[in-house]
Design an enzyme around this catalytic site. Structure first.
Site, PDB file in Angstrom:
ATOM      1  N   ARG A   1      18.482  49.377  68.756  1.00 21.80           N
ATOM      2  CA  ARG A   1      18.721  48.079  68.374  1.00 21.80           C
ATOM      3  C   ARG A   1      20.246  47.589  68.651  1.00 21.80           C
ATOM      4  NH1 ARG A   1      15.263  47.471  63.117  1.00 21.80           N
ATOM      5  NH2 ARG A   1      13.416  47.240  63.810  1.00 21.80           N
TER       6      ARG A   1
ATOM      7  N   LEU B   1      21.860  36.396  63.608  1.00 18.42           N
ATOM      8  CA  LEU B   1      20.236  36.970  63.650  1.00 18.42           C
ATOM      9  C   LEU B   1      19.562  36.437  62.310  1.00 18.42           C
ATOM     10  CD1 LEU B   1      20.199  40.416  65.088  1.00 18.42           C
ATOM     11  CD2 LEU B   1      20.124  38.071  66.342  1.00 18.42           C
TER      12      LEU B   1
ATOM     13  N   TYR C   1      33.761  45.694  52.121  1.00 16.87           N
ATOM     14  CA  TYR C   1      32.604  46.458  52.497  1.00 16.87           C
ATOM     15  C   TYR C   1      32.569  47.961  52.367  1.00 16.87           C
ATOM     16  CZ  TYR C   1      31.884  42.138  55.640  1.00 16.87           C
ATOM     17  OH  TYR C   1      31.741  40.773  55.834  1.00 16.87           O
TER      18      TYR C   1
ATOM     19  N   ILE D   1      28.596  38.657  65.767  1.00 23.36           N
ATOM     20  CA  ILE D   1      28.672  39.925  65.312  1.00 23.36           C
ATOM     21  C   ILE D   1      27.772  40.834  64.820  1.00 23.36           C
ATOM     22  CG2 ILE D   1      31.390  40.075  65.353  1.00 23.36           C
ATOM     23  CD1 ILE D   1      31.003  39.417  62.332  1.00 23.36           C
TER      24      ILE D   1
ATOM     25  N   SER E   1      23.803  46.252  62.974  1.00 26.49           N
ATOM     26  CA  SER E   1      22.465  47.511  63.025  1.00 26.49           C
ATOM     27  C   SER E   1      23.075  48.759  62.932  1.00 26.49           C
ATOM     28  CB  SER E   1      21.658  47.036  64.341  1.00 26.49           C
ATOM     29  OG  SER E   1      20.438  48.082  64.460  1.00 26.49           O
TER      30      SER E   1
ATOM     31  N   ASN F   1      21.061  44.358  71.206  1.00 21.73           N
ATOM     32  CA  ASN F   1      22.068  43.652  70.753  1.00 21.73           C
ATOM     33  C   ASN F   1      22.744  42.979  71.676  1.00 21.73           C
ATOM     34  OD1 ASN F   1      20.512  43.060  68.549  1.00 21.73           O
ATOM     35  ND2 ASN F   1      21.773  44.189  67.187  1.00 21.73           N
TER      36      ASN F   1
END
Length: 378
Positions: free
Chosen positions: A300, A254, A115, A292, A295, A304
């Protein structure tokens, strides 16, 4: 999210949860739950429905699962039940997102060497004023490192440098498609014994691959991070997890927002006066999973947390009917069905999982023009 005394405007009674059902250790509340209480959001008796199959692993902390709750993994390590995903959280915005989450009470951050966000996480922890040991960090082996044991070790060493730490809490095989799973998994177990990680797990593994590890005489992972959400519930996989004491860590809980407004969850959320994201995350928490959500938006990140309400048994059953198998991660998620013999001892040809579709095109994580999977910043 603000606390509520009732669940939306629904008139149905909420299913009661016996005090022992969540196996709460109220006398050992974490600093996180204490912060929430001092902030005017008292934790009340959990009233949400809980599935029996999710009770293999002990959940401790506040009586409503979520921020402040921990899942006690099979070997005893306590893992926060709600975390922040960090894919694409790069630069200043990424650091601030990590800081916002930690100050709100999150204590789990998920990342990967692939990442390129590990340095942002280290900086975000410092910005939040927390010590390293106050945050549970999960990172992953670089897929290309599976080529040799030396490269796997180097992958972890690079992550440790990026994270400015001498250990990670959870170290994970990123995807079975990386191959040489038996050798690499054995090495991860050794790295745990060396104290470089406290627990080891896998990601995107299906029942066949997990069973392959077990039949090879190897210890099963304590965690499997896999795409599980309201629209992709993978009941056979999660049942296997429950049977063998494997925690279900929900990647893309999500579905990257791609099913919002397209199912009965939208109507349910409207009835409850909640967002679809809140309801989806509350569902995964009440199932005993570890979501997990990712955002970069501070508002948010707070939403969450899905705090202040519970889902009734009837609402949980209603969500079960949403399961269509929808995959938002179309490159990684299908790999849970790769045959064990393809990945156990060798590195599979990328054509078996679509890896050559982006070859030499320069498309990064989540940016393939073939998969239409642009980064979604919910």
């Amino acid at each position: 999210a603000n606390d509520m005394d009732t669940v939306g405007s629904s008139m149905e009674a909420t299913a009661a949860v016996p005090r022992g059902r969540w196996n709460r250790a109220r006398s050992q509340k974490s600093e996180v739950s204490e912060k929430c209480e001092s902030g005017g959001q008292p934790w009340r008796r959990a009233r949400g429905a809980v599935e029996e199959e999710s009770q293999v692993l002990k959940i401790e902390g506040p009586e409503r699962p979520g921020v402040g709750s921990t899942v006690r993994l099979r070997r005893g390590l306590q893992m926060p039940q709600l975390g922040l995903g960090s894919g694409d959280l790069e630069g200043r915005e990424g650091r601030e997102a990590v800081c916002t989450a930690l100050r709100a009470g999150y204590r789990l951050i998920d990342t990967a060497l692939f990442y390129r966000t590990e340095k942002e996480i280290a900086a975000g922890i410092r910005m939040a004023g927390l010590k390293r040991e106050q945050v549970f960090i999960c990172t992953k082996v670089l897929q290309k490192a599976h080529a040799s044991d030396a490269q796997v070790r180097n992958s972890l060493k690079e992550s440790l440098r990026n994270l400015d730490t001498n250990y990670v809490d959870l170290y994970v095989i990123h995807n079975p498609r990386a191959g040489r799973i038996k050798e690499v998994w054995s090495l991860l177990l050794q790295l745990r014994e060396e104290g470089l990680c406290k627990a080891v797990g896998v990601s995107n593994f299906g029942v066949g691959q997990l069973e392959g590890l077990r039949e090879s005489g190897l210890e099963l992972p304590e965690v499997n991070q896999i795409e599980v959400h309201c629209w992709r519930q993978l009941q056979k996989v999660t049942a296997y997890h429950s049977e063998h004491g494997i925690a279900t860590m929900c990647m893309a809980p999500l579905a990257r927002g791609r099913m919002f407004g397209r199912s009965d969850l939208a109507k349910m959320a409207q009835e409850m006066g909640r967002t679809e994201a809140e309801v989806a995350i509350r569902w995964s928490l009440q199932k005993g999973y570890i979501p997990i959500p990712k955002s970069i938006n501070p508002e948010r990140i707070l939403l969450n947390m899905a705090d202040g309400f519970d889902l009734t048994m009837r609402q949980m059953e209603r969500i079960e009917r949403l399961d269509t198998g929808f995959m938002s991660c179309t490159m990684a998620s299908p790999c849970h069905e790769l045959a064990w013999q393809l990945v156990a001892d060798s590195i599979p040809d990328p054509d078996t999982w679509g890896g050559n579709r982006n070859k030499s095109k320069g498309y990064g994580k989540g940016k393939s023009k073939f998969t239409n999977s642009e980064p979604t910043r919910w």
